[in-house]
Design a protein around this motif. Structure first.
Motif, PDB file in Angstrom:
ATOM      1  N   ASN A 219       0.892  -1.175   0.000  1.00 18.72           N
ATOM      2  CA  ASN A 219       0.000   0.000   0.000  1.00 18.72           C
ATOM      3  C   ASN A 219       0.924   1.216   0.000  1.00 18.72           C
ATOM      4  O   ASN A 219       1.689   1.399   0.953  1.00 18.72           O
ATOM      5  CB  ASN A 219      -0.893  -0.057   1.240  1.00 18.72           C
ATOM      6  CG  ASN A 219      -1.966   1.018   1.299  1.00 18.72           C
ATOM      7  OD1 ASN A 219      -2.573   1.166   2.347  1.00 18.72           O
ATOM      8  ND2 ASN A 219      -2.218   1.745   0.227  1.00 18.72           N
TER       9      ASN A 219
ATOM     10  N   ARG B 150     -11.750   3.386  -1.623  1.00 19.72           N
ATOM     11  CA  ARG B 150     -12.336   4.707  -1.882  1.00 19.72           C
ATOM     12  C   ARG B 150     -11.197   5.690  -2.158  1.00 19.72           C
ATOM     13  O   ARG B 150     -10.248   5.760  -1.398  1.00 19.72           O
ATOM     14  CB  ARG B 150     -13.128   5.159  -0.664  1.00 19.72           C
ATOM     15  CG  ARG B 150     -13.683   6.548  -0.755  1.00 19.72           C
ATOM     16  CD  ARG B 150     -14.432   6.960   0.486  1.00 19.72           C
ATOM     17  NE  ARG B 150     -13.569   7.101   1.655  1.00 19.72           N
ATOM     18  CZ  ARG B 150     -13.962   7.696   2.783  1.00 19.72           C
ATOM     19  NH1 ARG B 150     -15.189   8.156   2.904  1.00 19.72           N
ATOM     20  NH2 ARG B 150     -13.124   7.780   3.811  1.00 19.72           N
TER      21      ARG B 150
ATOM     22  N   GLY C 298      -5.187  -1.554   5.381  1.00 18.03           N
ATOM     23  CA  GLY C 298      -5.205  -1.936   6.795  1.00 18.03           C
ATOM     24  C   GLY C 298      -6.584  -1.807   7.415  1.00 18.03           C
ATOM     25  O   GLY C 298      -7.033  -2.699   8.139  1.00 18.03           O
TER      26      GLY C 298
HETATM   27  N1  LIG Z   1      -5.157   2.008   2.591  1.00 19.59           N
HETATM   28  C1  LIG Z   1      -5.621   2.561   3.850  1.00 19.59           C
HETATM   29  C2  LIG Z   1      -7.066   2.964   3.792  1.00 19.59           C
HETATM   30  C3  LIG Z   1      -7.222   4.324   3.333  1.00 19.59           C
HETATM   31  C4  LIG Z   1      -8.654   4.647   3.384  1.00 19.59           C
HETATM   32  C5  LIG Z   1      -9.146   5.362   2.172  1.00 19.59           C
HETATM   33  N2  LIG Z   1      -9.176   4.514   1.010  1.00 19.59           N
HETATM   34  C6  LIG Z   1     -10.528   5.889   2.446  1.00 19.59           C
HETATM   35  O1  LIG Z   1     -11.188   5.366   3.367  1.00 19.59           O
HETATM   36  O2  LIG Z   1     -10.921   6.834   1.783  1.00 19.59           O
HETATM   37  C7  LIG Z   1      -5.424   1.605   4.998  1.00 19.59           C
HETATM   38  O3  LIG Z   1      -4.385   0.945   5.010  1.00 19.59           O
HETATM   39  O4  LIG Z   1      -6.275   1.571   5.897  1.00 19.59           O
END
Ligand SMILES: N[C@H](CCC[C@H](N)C(=O)O)C(=O)O
Length: 285
Positions: free
Chosen positions: A17, A213, A222
């Motif tokens: 990520n 998103r 995560g």
């Molecule tokens: N990759 C991130 C999530 C980001 C969240 C984003 N995609 C949103 O909620 O808009 C993680 O490791 O939690």
């Protein structure tokens, strides 16, 4: 001149990520959505999320963290990104324990001797208005999404950001790009949603693919892994401790019964550091 020009950055990843870290604590400035989009371009400094550190607002915390997706939208939570900034802060201070704050609340982090980072991601929010959903759907653990009946019911969980988790027979066989992109913007999600497709491969092991998103398909998410661990318990599919296997690797997830907090443990990778230039920040021509 762009206020972000000549600022240092660190590029990291959490299980693939892609994370960009901007430490603005010494001289805070807003990061406009357009700047995030300009930087995230493939030829510039591609990332899935940017973790922007601001001066702490609460005693005992190291920073207030704002999170931008590559499309410039904000998220209140980012699990992989939180592990990355926790590792950076622990290495800088020599203290393996660090607490951050985001719009979603406190993030209590610990760098472990094995190099992985454990983050207390806080308690999931399970009410329809907290996810948020566009209307009261009753039990948010089992909701058929209109137009997507063939997928079976979804389980909705917020980790400070909205998640829809679909348990499917084989997550590797799902057309994540087509279904994820459409579901992200479904009318049921007033703030859009992160879309997860999960399969149990053992009583305590879950295979997971995520359409995020504001970032699209990523190699790991995560908060989605946390949401999936919670959803597996809520739907009676697994116990409170699971290993979630994403394309980028494994996260250990535990939904603690005593305080309902979700603990996420996994690795981080430090890739390179640099300085932002005016050219990098110029909006796409
Ligand atoms: N990759 C991130 C999530 C980001 C969240 C984003 N995609 C949103 O909620 O808009 C993680 O490791 O939690």
């Amino acid at each position: 001149m762009n206020p972000l020009a000549h600022r240092p950055f660190v590029k990291m990843n959490g299980l693939g990520n892609e994370i960009l870290v901007l430490d603005l604590r010494s001289d805070p400035v807003e990061v406009p959505a357009a700047a995030a989009r300009a930087l995230a371009r493939p030829a510039i400094l591609p990332f899935d999320q940017a973790m922007v550190l601001y001066p702490p607002r609460r005693e005992g915390t190291a920073a207030f963290v704002r999170i931008l997706n590559s499309d410039g939208s904000f998220s209140a939570a980012c699990g992989n990104g939180t592990r990355c900034i926790a590792a950076l802060e622990a290495e800088a201070t020599g203290n393996p324990h660090v607490v951050f704050e985001s719009e979603a609340g406190l993030l209590d982090c610990r760098l472990r001797p094995d190099g992985r980072v454990e983050v207390d991601m806080g308690a999931p929010r399970l009410g329809w208005a907290e996810i948020p959903l566009a209307r009261d759907v009753g039990d948010t653990a089992c909701v058929v999404v209109p137009g997507y009946e063939a997928l079976g019911p979804a389980c909705f969980v917020s980790m400070g950001n909205p998640h829809a988790v679909f348990f499917v027979p084989d997550a590797d066989a799902v057309d994540v790009e087509r279904l994820g992109a459409a579901l992200e913007r479904h009318p049921l999600f007033p703030e859009r949603a992160n879309i997860s497709f999960a399969s149990l491969t053992a009583p305590d092991k879950i295979l997971l693919h995520v359409w995020e998103r504001g970032a699209g398909r990523t190699r790991a998410c995560g908060t989605a892994a946390c949401a999936t661990g919670v959803a597996a318990v809520r739907t009676g599919r697994a116990g409170r401790a699971v290993t979630v296997t994403l394309p980028g690797g494994d996260l250990e997830i535990r939904w603690r019964a005593e305080d309902s907090h979700v603990l996420m443990t996994g690795p981080v990778e430090h890739e390179f550091s640099g300085t932002l230039t005016p050219a990098m920040l110029e909006e796409a021509a």
